[in-house]
Design an enzyme around this catalytic site. Structure first.
Site, PDB file in Angstrom:
ATOM      1  N   SER A 432       0.821  -1.210   0.000  1.00  7.71           N
ATOM      2  CA  SER A 432       0.000   0.000   0.000  1.00  7.71           C
ATOM      3  C   SER A 432       0.855   1.260   0.000  1.00  7.71           C
ATOM      4  O   SER A 432       0.330   2.352  -0.168  1.00  7.71           O
ATOM      5  CB  SER A 432      -0.910   0.022   1.231  1.00  7.71           C
ATOM      6  OG  SER A 432      -0.126   0.047   2.409  1.00  7.71           O
ATOM      7  N   HIS A 453      -3.233  -3.584  -5.264  1.00  9.32           N
ATOM      8  CA  HIS A 453      -3.497  -3.152  -3.895  1.00  9.32           C
ATOM      9  C   HIS A 453      -4.966  -3.391  -3.545  1.00  9.32           C
ATOM     10  O   HIS A 453      -5.854  -2.620  -3.930  1.00  9.32           O
ATOM     11  CB  HIS A 453      -3.143  -1.671  -3.723  1.00  9.32           C
ATOM     12  CG  HIS A 453      -3.390  -1.170  -2.333  1.00  9.32           C
ATOM     13  ND1 HIS A 453      -3.757   0.143  -2.063  1.00  9.32           N
ATOM     14  CD2 HIS A 453      -3.340  -1.804  -1.130  1.00  9.32           C
ATOM     15  CE1 HIS A 453      -3.914   0.280  -0.758  1.00  9.32           C
ATOM     16  NE2 HIS A 453      -3.671  -0.877  -0.177  1.00  9.32           N
ATOM     17  N   GLU A 465      -6.378  -1.172  -6.578  1.00  5.45           N
ATOM     18  CA  GLU A 465      -5.517  -0.226  -7.290  1.00  5.45           C
ATOM     19  C   GLU A 465      -4.485  -1.028  -8.080  1.00  5.45           C
ATOM     20  O   GLU A 465      -3.730  -1.818  -7.506  1.00  5.45           O
ATOM     21  CB  GLU A 465      -4.821   0.719  -6.312  1.00  5.45           C
ATOM     22  CG  GLU A 465      -5.787   1.700  -5.667  1.00  5.45           C
ATOM     23  CD  GLU A 465      -5.141   2.615  -4.644  1.00  5.45           C
ATOM     24  OE1 GLU A 465      -5.471   3.812  -4.614  1.00  5.45           O
ATOM     25  OE2 GLU A 465      -4.287   2.121  -3.859  1.00  5.45           O
ATOM     26  N   ASN A 503      -4.499   6.267  -0.467  1.00  9.40           N
ATOM     27  CA  ASN A 503      -3.712   6.682   0.688  1.00  9.40           C
ATOM     28  C   ASN A 503      -3.091   8.061   0.501  1.00  9.40           C
ATOM     29  O   ASN A 503      -2.911   8.811   1.466  1.00  9.40           O
ATOM     30  CB  ASN A 503      -2.635   5.656   1.001  1.00  9.40           C
ATOM     31  CG  ASN A 503      -3.208   4.402   1.637  1.00  9.40           C
ATOM     32  OD1 ASN A 503      -4.356   4.389   2.067  1.00  9.40           O
ATOM     33  ND2 ASN A 503      -2.421   3.341   1.701  1.00  9.40           N
TER      34      ASN A 503
END
Length: 598
Positions: A432, A453, A465, A503
């Site tokens: 991540s 991800h 992702e 993130n």
């Protein structure tokens, strides 16, 4: 509620009958207040009346109010074009455009019209309440009353007092907000207050991400909806708010903070000055069927069907998942349910068997809840082969690692995969925050390495992702997108940089929430309530931080700060102190809050 209580604020004037003013007027009229709607535009006034008529008609149809209550509500709402109509109001709420000049003009006029005991509230979400109050003849009666759009539905109201505001005025409007069925949060005077102060920094970063062509507008919006459970993606939300309004709010925030993360992304200026201000103009980040509608239409930026792309894909029938933790188990479950043969490899056979047992429990819960049949459960479990060594990956078509978030550990694992996996196998990391290319370079076939991800819990979360490095082959990228669709997940494309989409947008927002507490601007509870009630977030930032783990959050913040070198991304000292003290969130029984130990 058809009759007001003993509150002194029985008659309320609303100045400015745009979308927000009309919504506030509806809330007040339905709660038994006499409402004086004021707008220089006869068209706006007529639209406000029509909107109230339509809203109350729907309420009658749904059994929420009676026809008599509807008639009484409509009778309590009168519209005027002259500010003089506010002379008898106990409270005046100004909701004119976000401009000091426009608001000051209204305030100066009201000083000559309203009674000395009347309260004047500004609906601003960006401008200084103190500055507006200071220009008034009676600054002690001026405060901010920030509703959220749509006002009838959104529960949050920020009550903003300046250093000049009289306590009785704050108490009166706070009591009114509660009687309206809202949740009032008391805040001090700074641009954006709590909710918008956190929200607009996030929206600005999303606009900058789009402008940098890191990801498409559709992928950015899908990532934040599916990865964070938000009701809208950031670019669609900017179109709803108004690109020009967002730019104004950010300019005010930057003037106060000097934080580069608040400096409006250039694309906001470009769109604003071109008149592409969002839904109200029919075009902003997206294109709409007509001004004021939410119906999207395809434009030159709308992605074409990928089926038309002439990119070969590799055949994937078997999948190896490396790891035995929650994420590895969840990913193995996802692939097995989708019909893939899965090899689940851990550091020992016992650990792999324990991971499969956890999957069995998860699948049984799905059967108990009616989400799958017992036969489907048994079939999925039969497709999972636990193994105690990576040698078992010799024949898999796709190898997915889900081990500790430690680069050295992952590089060692990829070096092993390079040796044991067959030629043509796709090698994927679920990192991540670490560089995917560093994992790729640990192999002799970096073109076959990509990021996948998944989000926790993998069986429930729809987002993946898909992270390409500069070395990833188009064939491998197309293969992973195809596989992601087959396991009923939504793929979004990302480049190989820290945080990817989710993130990179989520953790600066969380970090800014911590800074807000450090500044003693608002409490944990008020900030969490503001983001849930005002922003539609499923969890407040401090609830989420404690769930994610403060150590994990700090590690991601450090990676983002190191990658982008922006001072605004430096981890908040309070976060570092809590981690150093061993207060890591729910898993340790204490983080930002304390939890009962199990």
């Amino acid at each position: 509620m058809d009759t007001p209580s003993d509150t002194p604020l029985r008659t309320v004037a609303v100045v400015g009958l745009g979308t927000m003013g009309t919504g506030i007027a509806e809330v007040l009229a339905r709660a038994g207040r006499e409402v004086i709607g004021i707008d220089i535009s006869d068209v706006a006034a007529r639209k406000a009346v029509d909107a109230l008529e339509a809203a109350t008609a729907r309420a009658v149809e749904r059994g929420r109010i009676t026809e008599e209550e509807r008639r009484n509500t409509l009778a309590r709402f009168r519209t005027f074009s002259d500010l003089q109509a506010a002379a008898d109001a106990d409270l005046v709420i100004e909701v004119v455009p976000e401009s000091y000049e426009a608001k000051q003009q209204v305030f100066r006029a009201l000083d000559e019209i309203v009674r000395p005991g009347a309260i004047i509230a500004t609906g601003t979400n960006a401008l200084s309440v103190t500055r507006l109050a200071a220009d008034s003849e009676h600054p002690e009666r001026v405060l901010g009353l920030h509703f959220f759009n749509p006002a009838p539905a959104m529960k949050l109201v920020e009550v903003v007092s300046s250093v000049l505001t009289a306590p009785h005025a704050v108490e009166a409007v706070t009591a009114l907000a509660r009687e309206l069925g809202k949740e009032p949060v008391a805040v001090g005077d700074r641009p954006g207050f709590v909710a918008d102060g956190l929200l607009f920094g996030y929206l600005n970063q999303a606009a900058a991400m789009y402008e940098a062509k890191y990801a498409s507008r559709e992928d950015i919006d899908a990532a934040m909806k599916l990865g964070c459970g938000l009701p809208m993606g950031p670019l669609a939300l900017l179109d709803l708010i108004g690109v020009d309004t967002a730019r104004t709010v950010l300019e005010a925030m930057y003037a106060a903070s000097g934080d580069r993360l608040h400096a409006p992304a250039p694309v906001l200026k470009q769109l604003s000055e071109a008149g592409l201000t969002g839904r109200k103009a029919g075009r902003g980040f997206y294109t709409y069927a007509a001004p004021g509608t939410d119906v999207l239409v395809a434009d030159e930026l709308t992605p074409k069907q990928r089926a038309a792309e002439a990119v070969d894909t590799r055949d994937v029938r078997s999948v190896g998942v490396a790891g035995s933790g929650t994420m590895a188990s969840g990913i193995a479950e996802v692939f097995a349910k989708a019909g893939y043969d899965v090899v689940l490899a851990a550091r020992s056979q016992e650990k792999a068997e324990a991971a499969k047992a956890r999957i069995a429990k998860s699948l049984s819960r799905s059967v108990d809840k009616g989400r799958m049949t017992a036969e489907a459960r048994d079939g999925a479990l039969a497709r999972i082969a636990p193994a105690g060594t990576l040698d078992s990956f010799a024949d898999v078509d796709l190898a997915v690692e889900a081990v500790a978030e430690d680069l050295a550990v992952k590089q060692q694992l990829f070096a092993t995969l390079d040796k044991v996996c067959k030629e043509g196998a796709v090698l994927a990391t679920t990192t991540s925050s670490l560089p995917v290319v560093a994992c790729a370079r640990a192999t002799s076939r970096p073109q076959d390495v990509i990021g996948m991800h998944f989000f926790n819990p993998a069986p429930a979360m729809k987002l993946v992702e898909v992270v390409r490095t500069v070395l990833t082959s188009p064939e491998v990228h197309a293969t992973v997108r195809e596989v992601t669709a087959k396991i009923k997940k939504h793929p979004v494309d990302c480049g190989d940089r820290a945080g990817f989409i989710v993130n990179a947008l989520l953790f600066p927002y969380l970090n800014n929430a911590i800074k807000m507490v450090e500044d003693h601007y608002a409490s944990l509870d008020d900030i969490d309530a503001a983001m849930k009630l005002g922003g539609g977030y499923p969890m407040g930032p401090f609830e989420l931080l404690d769930v994610v783990g403060l150590d994990v959050s700090l590690a991601i913040e450090k990676v983002l700060h190191q990658e982008f070198r922006d001072p605004g991304l430096a981890p908040a000292p309070l976060l570092e102190h809590l981690v150093a003290a061993g207060c890591l969130g729910r898993k340790t029984g204490r983080g930002f809050r304390e939890y009962a130990r199990r």
